[in-house]
Design an enzyme around this catalytic site. Structure first.
Site, PDB file in Angstrom:
ATOM      1  N   GLY A 123      31.814  54.905  17.370  1.00  0.00           N
ATOM      2  CA  GLY A 123      31.661  53.453  17.423  1.00  0.00           C
ATOM      3  C   GLY A 123      32.276  52.843  18.658  1.00  0.00           C
ATOM      4  O   GLY A 123      32.942  51.804  18.598  1.00  0.00           O
ATOM      5  N   ASN A 125      30.779  51.725  21.556  1.00  0.00           N
ATOM      6  CA  ASN A 125      29.982  50.904  22.461  1.00  0.00           C
ATOM      7  C   ASN A 125      30.492  49.466  22.525  1.00  0.00           C
ATOM      8  O   ASN A 125      30.108  48.690  23.400  1.00  0.00           O
ATOM      9  CB  ASN A 125      28.506  50.896  22.042  1.00  0.00           C
ATOM     10  N   GLY A 127      33.940  46.543  21.014  1.00  0.00           N
ATOM     11  CA  GLY A 127      35.150  46.296  20.255  1.00  0.00           C
ATOM     12  C   GLY A 127      36.305  47.230  20.552  1.00  0.00           C
ATOM     13  O   GLY A 127      36.520  47.679  21.685  1.00  0.00           O
ATOM     14  N   ILE A 128      37.062  47.546  19.509  1.00  0.00           N
ATOM     15  CA  ILE A 128      38.243  48.385  19.634  1.00  0.00           C
ATOM     16  C   ILE A 128      37.872  49.780  20.118  1.00  0.00           C
ATOM     17  O   ILE A 128      38.586  50.376  20.934  1.00  0.00           O
ATOM     18  CB  ILE A 128      38.980  48.450  18.282  1.00  0.00           C
ATOM     19  N   GLY A 129      36.751  50.302  19.634  1.00  0.00           N
ATOM     20  CA  GLY A 129      36.308  51.632  20.064  1.00  0.00           C
ATOM     21  C   GLY A 129      36.026  51.683  21.554  1.00  0.00           C
ATOM     22  O   GLY A 129      36.376  52.661  22.229  1.00  0.00           O
ATOM     23  N   SER A 252      42.871  50.072   7.800  1.00  0.00           N
ATOM     24  CA  SER A 252      43.151  48.638   7.776  1.00  0.00           C
ATOM     25  C   SER A 252      44.246  48.369   6.762  1.00  0.00           C
ATOM     26  O   SER A 252      44.370  49.080   5.759  1.00  0.00           O
ATOM     27  CB  SER A 252      41.900  47.846   7.387  1.00  0.00           C
ATOM     28  N   TYR A 284      35.119  47.334   1.135  1.00  0.00           N
ATOM     29  CA  TYR A 284      35.728  47.630   2.427  1.00  0.00           C
ATOM     30  C   TYR A 284      37.159  48.139   2.259  1.00  0.00           C
ATOM     31  O   TYR A 284      37.545  49.153   2.857  1.00  0.00           O
ATOM     32  CB  TYR A 284      35.727  46.367   3.292  1.00  0.00           C
TER      33      TYR A 284
END
Length: 404
Positions: A123, A125, A127-129, A252, A284
């Site tokens: 993941g 591409n 944000g945090i990644g 999280s 989640y």
């Protein structure tokens, strides 16, 4: 040199008695009134039946093998109270980090030379990644950006290449909502003959409406947990050959709100079979607890092979694409944006777990703001629940023809 404590114990499976049992620094062995040995992590303030290095479950036989620590009363603990037993202490005081909630991934990486290191970031591409992959690549690591969309992955990779033309980046397709895609990624990666020194399980979705994947599983559960679980099992041999290697799971703080526990854990509880039992927030939170339990159990299984696993909370309500699936999430993220971390700060704890020298050879920890922490959740420190989630996850894969 690590500390050693000795005891005459034998495996419950009938193994020959062990005359000497070495423990890592920070661990103590204690015994119940019925002779069962349990192990205390004095830094994390947790207990478990399994030996932290061998994974064996042992029992003292005879009266000549006394194993006591503390004030002499600790050995009276029984099986019913093991899961809640803790030791006095101030947490992981020997893991000293100079970073905090204001640190960025690039600040954590400053001065690091990762030349020759191979990393996979799922993941990545956006944000945090993306910020994690960027920091690794700019400091010399060969980074594989594992993305659902190769086109978007290449766009992001080109931004990093524009900063430094010598970076080594490859974009590979990975759709965690498809076990077939996860298997294809694993097979393609193995064909490269590259090692894996850092595996960052970052990808995730939140607040999505109920839907089933092509594998017949609830989408949030499969993307956030089972897809990463399967990916890690597929790459286990590569990780072991690459020792020392690290697996970093992005969880999280919401895991503390999950109602998952031993009394209700089941396949249907993990992966809601229909919309009537689906809640966006609770689903989640449940998957984030699974992330932590997986990391704990993975570390227990692989630490003796030189592969350590840690798990982290990146920060709450960081403005990334994760909130895009629900209008209420978008509103919450907009309202809290002035008070939350930037994406660059959100990636700092992932970067810290990936490269911090003080974590070399150390795993099974939960990190928040680049600091070792203790999640406020009994389920998070329940080794029996971790084993059960692992067993059910394996069953789900096997039932769908994806045994490893």
């Amino acid at each position: 040199m690590s500390e050693e404590r000795t005891a005459s114990v034998s495996s419950e499976q009938g193994a020959e008695p062990q005359g000497k049992m070495s423990l890592p620094v920070g661990w103590e062995a204690r015994v119940c009134a019925n002779g069962r040995v349990y192990y205390v992590n004095t830094k994390a303030r947790t207990t478990q039946w399994e030996h932290p290095l061998t994974g064996e479950i042992s029992k003292i036989e005879g009266t000549d093998a006394q194993l006591q620590t503390g004030d002499g009363n600790d050995n009276k603990i029984d099986e019913q109270t093991l899961s809640s037993a803790v030791v006095e202490g101030k947490g992981n005081v020997d893991i000293i980090s100079k970073f905090n909630s204001y640190s960025t991934a690039l600040e954590v990486m400053a001065g690091k030379d990762l030349t020759g290191k191979y990393a996979i970031v799922t993941g990545s591409n956006c944000g945090i990644g993306y910020e994690t992959a960027r920091a690794l690549a700019l400091h010399g690591a060969h980074v594989v950006m594992a993305c659902r969309s190769v086109d978007r992955g290449e766009e992001s990779a080109n931004k990093i290449r524009a900063e430094k033309d010598s970076v080594k980046i490859r974009v590979m397709q990975l759709e965690l909502a498809s076990l077939k895609s996860v298997k294809a990624f694993g097979e393609e990666y193995k064909k490269t003959n590259w090692p894996i020194h850092i595996l960052i399980l970052n990808a995730g979705i939140a607040s999505v409406p109920f839907s089933l994947t092509e594998d017949g599983l609830e989408s949030t559960f499969q993307v956030n947990h089972l897809g990463h679980f399967y990916l890690t099992l597929l790459l286990e041999e590569v990780l072991r050959r690459s020792s020392p290697a690290r697996v970093v799971s992005v969880s999280s703080r919401g895991l503390q709100l999950s109602d998952l526990k031993m009394s209700n854990v089941s396949e249907s509880k993990l992966s809601s079979p229909d919309a009537s039992s689906h809640s966006r927030f609770s689903t989640y939170n449940k998957t984030k607890l699974c992330n932590l339990l997986f990391a704990k159990e993975l570390n227990l299984k692989l630490a003796r092979h030189g592969v350590t696993a840690n798990v982290l909370h990146p920060g709450g309500f960081i403005s990334t694409n994760i909130q895009r699936h629900w209008w209420l999430s978008k509103v919450l993220f907009v309202m809290t944006k002035p008070f939350t971390k930037t994406v660059e700060q959100g990636a700092a704890t992932s970067a810290y777990c990936a490269v911090a020298e003080e974590l070399e050879g150390r795993g099974g920890f939960y990190f928040d703001n680049c600091q070792a922490a203790q999640p406020k959740s009994e389920a998070a420190v329940d080794p029996e629940l971790a084993r059960e989630v692992w067993k059910l996850s394996e069953k789900m894969l096997n039932d769908r023809g994806h045994s490893v």
